[in-house]
Motif scaffolding. Sequence first.
Motif, PDB file in Angstrom:
ATOM      1  N   VAL A 285     -46.095  13.313  -2.333  1.00  0.00           N
ATOM      2  CA  VAL A 285     -45.237  14.301  -1.675  1.00  0.00           C
ATOM      3  C   VAL A 285     -45.381  15.647  -2.375  1.00  0.00           C
ATOM      4  O   VAL A 285     -45.515  16.689  -1.743  1.00  0.00           O
ATOM      5  CB  VAL A 285     -43.752  13.863  -1.678  1.00  0.00           C
ATOM      6  CG1 VAL A 285     -42.852  14.978  -1.172  1.00  0.00           C
ATOM      7  CG2 VAL A 285     -43.566  12.623  -0.841  1.00  0.00           C
TER       8      VAL A 285
ATOM      9  N   LEU B 161     -46.416  19.338  -0.923  1.00  0.00           N
ATOM     10  CA  LEU B 161     -45.451  20.425  -0.961  1.00  0.00           C
ATOM     11  C   LEU B 161     -45.718  21.452  -2.054  1.00  0.00           C
ATOM     12  O   LEU B 161     -45.357  22.616  -1.908  1.00  0.00           O
ATOM     13  CB  LEU B 161     -44.035  19.875  -1.098  1.00  0.00           C
ATOM     14  CG  LEU B 161     -43.574  18.988   0.052  1.00  0.00           C
ATOM     15  CD1 LEU B 161     -42.181  18.443  -0.210  1.00  0.00           C
ATOM     16  CD2 LEU B 161     -43.615  19.738   1.369  1.00  0.00           C
TER      17      LEU B 161
ATOM     18  N   CYS C 228     -45.129  19.436 -10.918  1.00  0.00           N
ATOM     19  CA  CYS C 228     -44.762  19.524  -9.509  1.00  0.00           C
ATOM     20  C   CYS C 228     -43.765  20.667  -9.321  1.00  0.00           C
ATOM     21  O   CYS C 228     -42.763  20.755 -10.042  1.00  0.00           O
ATOM     22  CB  CYS C 228     -44.140  18.208  -9.047  1.00  0.00           C
ATOM     23  SG  CYS C 228     -43.652  18.249  -7.309  1.00  0.00           S
TER      24      CYS C 228
ATOM     25  N   GLN D  77     -41.735  20.960  -7.025  1.00  0.00           N
ATOM     26  CA  GLN D  77     -40.508  20.467  -6.394  1.00  0.00           C
ATOM     27  C   GLN D  77     -39.500  19.931  -7.407  1.00  0.00           C
ATOM     28  O   GLN D  77     -38.345  19.686  -7.065  1.00  0.00           O
ATOM     29  CB  GLN D  77     -40.848  19.366  -5.388  1.00  0.00           C
ATOM     30  CG  GLN D  77     -41.692  19.836  -4.227  1.00  0.00           C
ATOM     31  CD  GLN D  77     -40.984  20.899  -3.420  1.00  0.00           C
ATOM     32  OE1 GLN D  77     -39.819  20.762  -3.059  1.00  0.00           O
ATOM     33  NE2 GLN D  77     -41.672  21.992  -3.148  1.00  0.00           N
TER      34      GLN D  77
ATOM     35  N   CYS E 187     -35.845  15.160  -7.847  1.00  0.00           N
ATOM     36  CA  CYS E 187     -36.899  15.542  -6.912  1.00  0.00           C
ATOM     37  C   CYS E 187     -36.314  16.503  -5.883  1.00  0.00           C
ATOM     38  O   CYS E 187     -35.490  16.110  -5.050  1.00  0.00           O
ATOM     39  CB  CYS E 187     -37.477  14.313  -6.220  1.00  0.00           C
ATOM     40  SG  CYS E 187     -38.707  14.733  -4.957  1.00  0.00           S
TER      41      CYS E 187
ATOM     42  N   ALA F 196     -37.853  17.830  -3.404  1.00  0.00           N
ATOM     43  CA  ALA F 196     -38.309  17.465  -2.055  1.00  0.00           C
ATOM     44  C   ALA F 196     -37.345  16.473  -1.429  1.00  0.00           C
ATOM     45  O   ALA F 196     -36.978  16.598  -0.259  1.00  0.00           O
ATOM     46  CB  ALA F 196     -39.715  16.882  -2.118  1.00  0.00           C
TER      47      ALA F 196
ATOM     48  N   ALA G 204     -34.903  17.336   1.736  1.00  0.00           N
ATOM     49  CA  ALA G 204     -35.516  16.784   2.949  1.00  0.00           C
ATOM     50  C   ALA G 204     -34.463  16.531   4.021  1.00  0.00           C
ATOM     51  O   ALA G 204     -33.332  16.151   3.712  1.00  0.00           O
ATOM     52  CB  ALA G 204     -36.231  15.468   2.623  1.00  0.00           C
TER      53      ALA G 204
ATOM     54  N   ARG H 140     -36.017  11.446   4.634  1.00  0.00           N
ATOM     55  CA  ARG H 140     -35.741  10.916   3.287  1.00  0.00           C
ATOM     56  C   ARG H 140     -36.299   9.512   3.053  1.00  0.00           C
ATOM     57  O   ARG H 140     -36.872   9.257   1.997  1.00  0.00           O
ATOM     58  CB  ARG H 140     -34.251  10.954   2.992  1.00  0.00           C
ATOM     59  CG  ARG H 140     -33.777  12.359   2.733  1.00  0.00           C
ATOM     60  CD  ARG H 140     -32.315  12.409   2.392  1.00  0.00           C
ATOM     61  NE  ARG H 140     -31.878  13.797   2.408  1.00  0.00           N
ATOM     62  CZ  ARG H 140     -30.657  14.181   2.635  1.00  0.00           C
ATOM     63  NH1 ARG H 140     -29.705  13.296   2.852  1.00  0.00           N
ATOM     64  NH2 ARG H 140     -30.355  15.456   2.649  1.00  0.00           N
TER      65      ARG H 140
ATOM     66  N   PHE I  62     -39.920   9.863   2.181  1.00  0.00           N
ATOM     67  CA  PHE I  62     -40.091  10.474   0.858  1.00  0.00           C
ATOM     68  C   PHE I  62     -39.753   9.480  -0.245  1.00  0.00           C
ATOM     69  O   PHE I  62     -40.431   9.417  -1.259  1.00  0.00           O
ATOM     70  CB  PHE I  62     -39.240  11.733   0.727  1.00  0.00           C
ATOM     71  CG  PHE I  62     -39.846  12.972   1.343  1.00  0.00           C
ATOM     72  CD1 PHE I  62     -40.921  12.895   2.196  1.00  0.00           C
ATOM     73  CD2 PHE I  62     -39.319  14.216   1.062  1.00  0.00           C
ATOM     74  CE1 PHE I  62     -41.463  14.030   2.768  1.00  0.00           C
ATOM     75  CE2 PHE I  62     -39.857  15.365   1.613  1.00  0.00           C
ATOM     76  CZ  PHE I  62     -40.934  15.275   2.474  1.00  0.00           C
TER      77      PHE I  62
ATOM     78  N   TRP J 184     -42.744   7.331  -0.617  1.00  0.00           N
ATOM     79  CA  TRP J 184     -43.895   8.047  -1.176  1.00  0.00           C
ATOM     80  C   TRP J 184     -43.726   8.373  -2.655  1.00  0.00           C
ATOM     81  O   TRP J 184     -44.709   8.417  -3.388  1.00  0.00           O
ATOM     82  CB  TRP J 184     -44.156   9.316  -0.408  1.00  0.00           C
ATOM     83  CG  TRP J 184     -44.858   9.097   0.899  1.00  0.00           C
ATOM     84  CD1 TRP J 184     -45.346   7.923   1.386  1.00  0.00           C
ATOM     85  CD2 TRP J 184     -45.141  10.083   1.877  1.00  0.00           C
ATOM     86  NE1 TRP J 184     -45.907   8.132   2.620  1.00  0.00           N
ATOM     87  CE2 TRP J 184     -45.803   9.444   2.945  1.00  0.00           C
ATOM     88  CE3 TRP J 184     -44.896  11.445   1.964  1.00  0.00           C
ATOM     89  CZ2 TRP J 184     -46.228  10.119   4.071  1.00  0.00           C
ATOM     90  CZ3 TRP J 184     -45.324  12.117   3.089  1.00  0.00           C
ATOM     91  CH2 TRP J 184     -45.982  11.464   4.129  1.00  0.00           C
ATOM     92  N   ILE J 185     -42.501   8.621  -3.106  1.00  0.00           N
ATOM     93  CA  ILE J 185     -42.308   8.914  -4.527  1.00  0.00           C
ATOM     94  C   ILE J 185     -41.955   7.650  -5.307  1.00  0.00           C
ATOM     95  O   ILE J 185     -41.714   7.707  -6.511  1.00  0.00           O
ATOM     96  CB  ILE J 185     -41.252  10.023  -4.777  1.00  0.00           C
ATOM     97  CG1 ILE J 185     -39.840   9.557  -4.404  1.00  0.00           C
ATOM     98  CG2 ILE J 185     -41.614  11.301  -4.047  1.00  0.00           C
ATOM     99  CD1 ILE J 185     -38.751  10.533  -4.803  1.00  0.00           C
TER     100      ILE J 185
END
Length: 99
Positions: free
Chosen positions: A38, A42, A50, A52, A64, A66, A70, A75, A78, A81-82
């Motif tokens: 992510v 971004l 990062c 973010q 985070c 992001a 979000a 969400r 995300f 993904w994280i």
Amino acid sequence: MARSARTILIQPEAPPKPALGEPCNGCGLCCLAEPCPVGIVLSGRLHGSCRQLRWDAAQHRYRCGALLNAPRWLRPLFVRWIAAGAGCDAELDATPGKP
């Protein structure tokens, strides 16, 4: 292959990095070292901190940005993904430096 040492600036109030597999505590080390999928999208970068990542001074932990910003419908994606809730997967050694 030997790892190279790198200096990462981190908030002194941040919690210490948890052991592999332990729950995330917001130490921020992984995101300060490199962005997740992510973060790559971004932040627009493959290496380095990062963009973010956010410091939460009230909770003394990193968060985070992001995920925080979000839309509600995005969400869950995300979180996946994280790898939120999957436990620490950062195979990094943190050694305090000199101030």
